[in-house]
Write a protein that holds these residues in place. Structure first.
Motif, mmCIF file in Angstrom:
data_model
loop_
_atom_site.group_PDB
_atom_site.id
_atom_site.type_symbol
_atom_site.label_atom_id
_atom_site.label_comp_id
_atom_site.label_asym_id
_atom_site.label_seq_id
_atom_site.Cartn_x
_atom_site.Cartn_y
_atom_site.Cartn_z
ATOM 1 N N VAL A 44 0.842 -1.191 0.000
ATOM 2 C CA VAL A 44 0.000 0.000 0.000
ATOM 3 C C VAL A 44 0.879 1.244 0.000
ATOM 4 O O VAL A 44 1.751 1.399 0.865
ATOM 5 N N SER A 45 0.654 2.140 -0.966
ATOM 6 C CA SER A 45 1.433 3.370 -1.044
ATOM 7 C C SER A 45 0.953 4.372 -0.005
ATOM 8 O O SER A 45 -0.086 4.187 0.640
ATOM 9 N N ASP A 46 1.692 5.463 0.139
ATOM 10 C CA ASP A 46 1.330 6.489 1.117
ATOM 11 C C ASP A 46 -0.045 7.076 0.838
ATOM 12 O O ASP A 46 -0.751 7.490 1.772
ATOM 13 N N ASN A 47 -0.443 7.125 -0.416
ATOM 14 C CA ASN A 47 -1.745 7.678 -0.790
ATOM 15 C C ASN A 47 -2.824 6.606 -0.932
ATOM 16 O O ASN A 47 -3.905 6.884 -1.448
ATOM 17 N N GLY A 48 -2.525 5.392 -0.488
ATOM 18 C CA GLY A 48 -3.541 4.351 -0.449
ATOM 19 C C GLY A 48 -3.714 3.537 -1.710
ATOM 20 O O GLY A 48 -4.665 2.761 -1.818
ATOM 21 N N ILE A 49 -2.823 3.668 -2.688
ATOM 22 C CA ILE A 49 -2.875 2.819 -3.872
ATOM 23 C C ILE A 49 -2.355 1.435 -3.497
ATOM 24 O O ILE A 49 -1.291 1.303 -2.889
ATOM 25 N N VAL A 50 -3.113 0.405 -3.824
ATOM 26 C CA VAL A 50 -2.739 -0.965 -3.478
ATOM 27 C C VAL A 50 -2.141 -1.632 -4.716
ATOM 28 O O VAL A 50 -2.815 -1.774 -5.740
ATOM 29 N N LEU A 344 -4.823 -1.275 5.599
ATOM 30 C CA LEU A 344 -4.952 0.071 5.057
ATOM 31 C C LEU A 344 -4.724 1.088 6.176
ATOM 32 O O LEU A 344 -4.724 0.738 7.364
ATOM 33 N N ALA A 345 -4.559 2.344 5.795
ATOM 34 C CA ALA A 345 -4.272 3.388 6.773
ATOM 35 C C ALA A 345 -5.385 3.551 7.796
ATOM 36 O O ALA A 345 -5.134 3.954 8.941
ATOM 37 N N ASP A 346 -6.623 3.228 7.416
ATOM 38 C CA ASP A 346 -7.741 3.368 8.357
ATOM 39 C C ASP A 346 -7.827 2.224 9.356
ATOM 40 O O ASP A 346 -8.696 2.220 10.234
ATOM 41 N N GLY A 347 -6.930 1.244 9.230
ATOM 42 C CA GLY A 347 -6.919 0.115 10.155
ATOM 43 C C GLY A 347 -7.700 -1.087 9.688
ATOM 44 O O GLY A 347 -7.697 -2.130 10.356
ATOM 45 N N TYR A 360 -10.496 -8.848 -0.384
ATOM 46 C CA TYR A 360 -11.525 -8.554 0.606
ATOM 47 C C TYR A 360 -11.040 -7.442 1.538
ATOM 48 O O TYR A 360 -9.831 -7.263 1.747
ATOM 49 N N ARG A 361 -12.000 -6.741 2.120
ATOM 50 C CA ARG A 361 -11.697 -5.749 3.156
ATOM 51 C C ARG A 361 -12.471 -6.118 4.415
ATOM 52 O O ARG A 361 -13.689 -6.333 4.363
ATOM 53 N N VAL A 362 -11.760 -6.196 5.535
ATOM 54 C CA VAL A 362 -12.400 -6.493 6.817
ATOM 55 C C VAL A 362 -12.375 -5.231 7.668
ATOM 56 O O VAL A 362 -11.308 -4.635 7.897
ATOM 57 N N SER A 363 -13.537 -4.822 8.127
ATOM 58 C CA SER A 363 -13.665 -3.639 8.978
ATOM 59 C C SER A 363 -14.298 -4.053 10.309
ATOM 60 O O SER A 363 -14.756 -5.186 10.478
#
Length: 368
Positions: A44-50, A344-347, A360-363
């Motif tokens: 993941v880049s600093d700007n959130g590009i995966v 991701l930066a948001d955890g 997948y994204r787990v929140s």
């Protein structure tokens, strides 16, 4: 362990069934990105590009969630025709991609991800065998690049043995990118496709896939910790610490090798591992080790196909529990295979599935 490209392509037409997945209370799973063919390691880049590697597909993708809603509306194929680029990492703004025998660098990935130029070859001359030749790479807290080299076989002596004599096989290496210096981090490692550093000790932990053809139930796959550079973890002589190999364990002593921190079920194929350090999940998840069990390929009753979590206290694994299950059906079929994990930066947690071709994204939201 893995699937043929034809199998992956054939599976891509089938639906992802999120409703079949079970997670602890408060955790939700969604599809972050679709049509990411053969998705493996992510960076993941600093700007959130995966940026996402692949294995059999030979591709690198860029996945972009511009509006930050948890779904990537843009999936770009940014490199193709590479030699099993399973592993990649971003360091000081540059993208490093691992092929079987070399490491490539693409400069300033944040600016250039959509139009990659010609890469610089920063490491060359690694073994060329594709059997366990795909890699997982990352820079450590010491700024060295860590690169595993799998054994070119199911079971064989790789250092001065009858068939293979390259001392780099069955090891984890590290490279100083500035000086070119190479050091051995670990030896006797059959096939590690995932590692991470403990957030409190900075010690390297890595997964290792156990050998095949000793039956359904042995040997276990492993989670290991490197306490001192150059330690030997047993392959091909001993598996899981105490199981002597029937071909190569004769006249060897298990005490000469480092035992695993955790023995897993046989053939679960642990790939990516990830120490959670985000702020979104419940406090007890801090520093928890998440393990992507990719799943067995020839066990009679399939094993793995889930994400597990290990609690580690003072260097000891005190528990190992399911975090996500449901990719493996009751009829012994599977519709997904977790392969790599990052945050991701948001955890939130990202999980690459190289079988269903999705991420997948787990929140988490605290239950009321």
């Amino acid at each position: 362990m893995g699937l043929l490209v034809s199998q992956i392509l054939a599976f891509s037409v089938q639906a992802v069934s999120l409703d079949k997945l079970s997670l602890p209370a408060g955790y939700q799973i969604s599809v972050f990105a679709e049509s990411v063919k053969n998705a493996r390691q992510m960076a993941v880049s600093d700007n959130g590009i995966v940026i996402v590697g692949s294995r059999d597909a030979g591709l690198v993708h860029a996945v972009v969630d511009k509006d930050g809603d948890g779904y990537a509306e843009t999936v770009l194929k940014i490199a193709e025709g590479l030699n099993m680029p399973s592993g990649l990492t971003i360091h000081e703004g540059d993208l490093y991609v691992a092929e079987v025998s070399r490491i490539l660098k693409y400069s300033n990935i944040e600016k250039n991800y959509a139009t990659l130029g010609e890469p610089e070859v920063v490491i060359d001359g690694l073994p060329t065998e594709k059997h366990h030749g795909w890699k997982y790479i990352d820079f450590g807290p010491d700024n060295w690049l860590y690169v595993p080299v799998g054994a070119p076989c199911n079971i064989c002596e790789t250092n001065g043995g009858e068939k293979f004599d390259n001392p780099e096989y069955a090891s984890i290496l590290r490279f100083n990118i500035t000086t070119g210096e190479k050091q051995w981090v670990a030896k006797g490692v059959r096939n590690s496709v995932g590692f991470d550093w403990h957030p409190q000790t900075n010690k390297l932990w890595f997964s290792d896939n156990g050998r095949d053809m000793m039956g359904d139930d042995i040997p276990p796959c492993e989670i290991n910790e490197v306490e001192t550079l150059g330690q030997h973890f047993g392959y091909p002589y001993f598996h899981a610490g105490t199981i002597a190999d029937p071909e190569f364990g004769t006249d060897k002593k298990s005490t000469d090798y480092v035992a695993p921190k955790l023995n897993l079920m046989a053939h679960v194929a642990p790939l990516g591992i990830h120490f959670y350090q985000g702020k979104m999940f419940a406090p007890e998840m801090q520093n928890r080790l998440f393990v992507a069990e990719h799943g067995s390929w020839n066990r009679t009753q399939k094993s793995g196909y889930k994400v597990m979590m290990a609690n580690i206290v003072d260097g000891k694994v005190t528990s190992y529990d399911p975090f996500i299950t449901g990719w493996l059906e009751a009829d012994n079929s599977a519709w997904g295979r977790p392969a790599a994990i990052t945050s991701l930066a948001d955890g939130s947690l990202l999980i690459a599935d190289d079988f269903a071709n999705v991420i997948y994204r787990v929140s988490y939201q605290k239950p009321e």
